[in-house]
Design an enzyme around this catalytic site. Structure first.
Site, short mmCIF file in Angstrom:
data_model
loop_
_atom_site.label_atom_id
_atom_site.label_comp_id
_atom_site.label_asym_id
_atom_site.label_seq_id
_atom_site.Cartn_x
_atom_site.Cartn_y
_atom_site.Cartn_z
N GLY A 185 67.00 65.40 39.80
CA GLY A 185 66.13 66.48 39.32
C GLY A 185 64.66 66.14 39.32
N LYS A 203 45.64 67.01 41.62
CA LYS A 203 45.30 66.25 40.43
C LYS A 203 44.02 65.43 40.63
CE LYS A 203 50.11 66.13 38.87
NZ LYS A 203 51.41 65.46 38.99
N1 HSE Z 1 56.12 66.86 40.47
C1 HSE Z 1 55.25 66.08 39.67
C2 HSE Z 1 55.61 64.62 39.79
C3 HSE Z 1 55.24 66.43 38.23
O1 HSE Z 1 56.58 64.26 40.44
O2 HSE Z 1 54.90 63.82 39.21
C4 HSE Z 1 54.50 67.71 37.94
O3 HSE Z 1 53.13 67.55 38.17
#
Ligand code: HSE
Length: 427
Positions: A185, A203
């Site tokens: 998941g 980010k």
């Molecule tokens: N999909 C991102 C990760 C988390 O694997 O860090 C949500 O920003």
């Protein structure tokens, strides 16, 4: 007064927020003097709201929240740049404070969102958009505000960090580890946002904008993912004294902002090299503070809800005390983005080529003609019958020259049997 909250999105993170509000409402009154009330929740269906005991607050239509004059603060947790854009901008235009975890939205429409918040005299807070539960936006905007930040390095995607860690420690292939991450998941059925680096790009765009006081949007970030990485690359990196991470990099340079996401070799002894599994870390260097590292869980219900609720309580305290927004948009400068072609660094390049006399000499000749000086060359293992891995490590070279050399090799008949694996070395 009571601060009334409308929550849009009742999935993993939204559910975590509902639990925190219901369990700790009285603590917030006692500790902070802030009385918050969950007044409305919105999502596609009511099942999640009912399961959390707030079915009576449910609506399917986010306009019921935006148009409710009693609601002071809207939490947006649906993600993406479509409906979420309408919700966030609609709430701000309606004079509501907004807390969001939406990195894609902030990294593409941040300027518009800050302008709307400013015009309405309300706050927009987005701590949960980067690093899950790790406080990083607030420290950059407050605690480190007296610094000139020279660089921000981030392991900001837990899925890819987990995949690289498993490939490194257990020698699993990319395909096997992706399947495992999906089964657990971590990775989505369509893993592109994670494995192609887009999540990390959003980010670092947000972090660079704040760190350097200059707007960086997602399309400014040169982005490469981890699809071409195999265990052989991680093993060779160890032989060289390095670890491979999907690093989000932002440097302040005399030419402007150097901002990129790509697989990167970092020295084994660096603190960031020890960040494994789904953990995230952000390494910030400032002229006064020196080097700092922020570490923690980058995703999941608890960590993300912790960051969202930190913002909610901060904004609610300001509302309660009648304090107008103190920190809005901090992008006061307009620094240029340094083109990726200007990069000068060392490169690890793995080519899959036919196992044939003269191929190595031919590839080395192409690099030489493009002024790429080679530090080492090796032939490793057999990837498929009649194909081998040729691994080149360069001295400091220009990105433009590396790309020209790889384009020339790609254009040759019967040369590259797979896309080259390129890993930049960040010392
Ligand atoms: N999909 C991102 C990760 C988390 O694997 O860090 C949500 O920003």
């Amino acid at each position: 007064m009571t601060v009334k909250i409308g929550l849009v999105g009742t999935g993993t993170v939204g559910g975590g927020c509902i639990d925190i509000i219901l369990n700790h409402k009285e603590d917030f009154k006692r500790h902070l003097g802030v009385d918050i009330e969950l007044a409305r929740v919105c999502s596609l269906d009511s099942a999640e709201a009912e399961a959390r005991g707030v079915g009576h607050l449910f609506t399917k239509d986010f306009n019921d929240i935006i148009n409710d004059p009693d609601i002071d603060l809207v939490i947006e947790l649906i993600g993406g740049t479509g409906v979420a854009h309408a919700i966030v901008t609609g709430a701000l235009k309606a004079g509501k404070n907004v807390v969001t975890a939406n990195k894609a939205l902030m990294a593409t429409a941040g300027e518009e969102i800050f302008r709307l918040a400013d015009e309405a005299g309300v706050e927009i807070a987005f701590e949960a958009s980067v690093g899950g539960g790790i406080p990083i936006i607030d420290p950059l905007k407050h605690s480190l505000i007296s610094n000139e930040i020279s660089s921000v390095l981030g392991i900001v995607n837990g899925t890819t960090n987990y995949m690289l860690t498993r490939m490194d420690e257990d020698g699993m292939s990319y395909d096997d580890v992706l399947a495992e991450a999906q089964a657990k998941g971590f990775a989505e059925a369509d893993p592109s946002a994670d494995v192609d680096g887009f999540d990390a790009a959003a980010k670092i765009a947000i972090l660079a904008s704040i760190a350097f006081n200059s707007r960086v949007v997602m399309s400014d970030v040169h982005t490469e993912g981890i699809r071409n990485i195999q265990p052989i690359d991680l093993a060779t990196a160890h032989d060289m004294g390095y670890v491979v991470k999907l690093l989000a990099i932002a440097h302040r340079t005399p030419e402007g902002i150097d901002v990129r996401v790509h697989p990167t070799m970092i020295p084994e002894e660096h603190q960031m090299a020890k960040v494994n599994g789904v953990y995230n870390a952000i390494y910030v260097t400032g002229d006064a503070v020196g080097e700092t590292m922020f570490f923690g869980e980058g995703a999941g219900a608890g960590p993300a809800a912790s960051a969202v609720m930190g913002d909610v309580l901060d904004v609610s305290r300001h509302i309660t005390m009648g304090i107008p927004p103190i920190v809005g948009c901090t992008c006061t400068d307009k620094l240029p983005i340094v083109p990726i072609d200007n990069l000068q660094t060392r490169y690890y390049i793995r080519l899959v080529v036919p196992d044939r006399t003269g191929v190595l000499a031919c590839a080395a000749d192409v690099f030489a003609r493009h002024d790429v000086s080679l530090r080492s060359v090796s032939q490793e293992g057999t990837r498929a019958r009649d194909a081998v891995n040729l691994i080149f490590v360069t001295h400091t070279a220009s990105e433009a020259n590396i790309r020209a050399a790889l384009a020339e090799l790609d254009a040759m008949d019967d040369m590259l049997q797979a896309e080259p694996t390129v890993i930049r070395v960040e010392d």
